[in-house]
Enzyme design. Structure first.
Site, PDB file in Angstrom:
ATOM      1  N   CYS A   1       0.806  -1.178  -0.172  1.00 27.57           N
ATOM      2  CA  CYS A   1       0.035   0.016   0.062  1.00 27.57           C
ATOM      3  C   CYS A   1       0.925   1.230   0.055  1.00 27.57           C
ATOM      4  CB  CYS A   1      -0.778   0.068   1.238  1.00 27.57           C
ATOM      5  SG  CYS A   1      -1.871   1.586   1.505  1.00 27.57           S
TER       6      CYS A   1
ATOM      7  N   CYS B   1      -8.476  -5.156  -9.944  1.00 28.64           N
ATOM      8  CA  CYS B   1      -7.883  -4.276 -10.896  1.00 28.64           C
ATOM      9  C   CYS B   1      -7.466  -2.999  -9.864  1.00 28.64           C
ATOM     10  CB  CYS B   1      -9.152  -3.903 -11.739  1.00 28.64           C
ATOM     11  SG  CYS B   1      -8.665  -2.739 -13.005  1.00 28.64           S
TER      12      CYS B   1
HETATM   13 FE    FE Z   1      -2.657   1.331   3.495  1.00 30.66          FE
END
Ligand code: FE
Length: 173
Positions: free
Chosen positions: A87, A159
């Protein structure tokens, strides 16, 4: 006598250094391909101003503004290197390259997260569409959408916007 001690000291030191390097190599090998980043339920909370400070405008627009980058415009849709996608907001491990596939969409596509816990989903009815949105469970950052037209074994297609992730190459492979 003193000379003997010096020689033995040198031999012992060399032996210790050698053993240490062997152990270091062995432990590195043991963790290769073994990802320990299962999401533990902790949260990363920041203000908009704080997120802006640590992100590029593109990352902010996608992760915090639920934006979508143009197809084939991102860094990773055509990335074929082995490694882990994290992330871009909080660093949580999200996907491994082994589950990335050629979707032909121009966005990085994966058939499953690194651990089921590491990517959260919710219904998204925006833009008059009935979709499933994918986000980081730790910082809430928007990643992309999940569709049911992916390859086996899950038949899912995550996606993902390139801007929502950072790629860490596995140099050991
Ligand atoms: Fe995060």
């Amino acid at each position: 006598m003193v000379k003997g001690i010096v020689v033995w000291g040198a031999v012992l030191t060399a032996l210790l250094v050698f053993t240490g390097s062997v152990f270091a190599k062995a432990s590195k090998k043991a963790t290769k391909g073994c990802y320990m980043g299962k999401y533990q339920g902790d949260k990363v909370v920041k203000t908009d101003a704080e997120w802006k400070k640590i992100m590029t405008p593109e990352q902010y627009e996608v992760l915090r503004g639920e934006g979508t980058e143009r197809a084939c415009s991102g860094l990773y849709w055509n990335n074929h290197k082995a490694g882990v996608y994290h992330c871009a907001g909080c660093g949580l491990e999200l996907f491994v390259s082994a589950t990335k596939f050629e979707s032909g969409t121009g966005w990085p596509s994966f058939y499953q997260p690194i651990f089921p816990e590491n990517v959260a989903t919710r219904k998204d009815n925006s833009w008059g569409m009935d979709r499933v949105e994918a986000h980081c469970p730790r910082c809430g950052g928007h990643l992309g959408h999940v569709f049911e037209d992916g390859p086996k074994p899950t038949n899912l297609r995550y996606c993902i916007n390139s801007a929502s992730v950072t790629f860490v190459e596995d140099k050991g492979k």
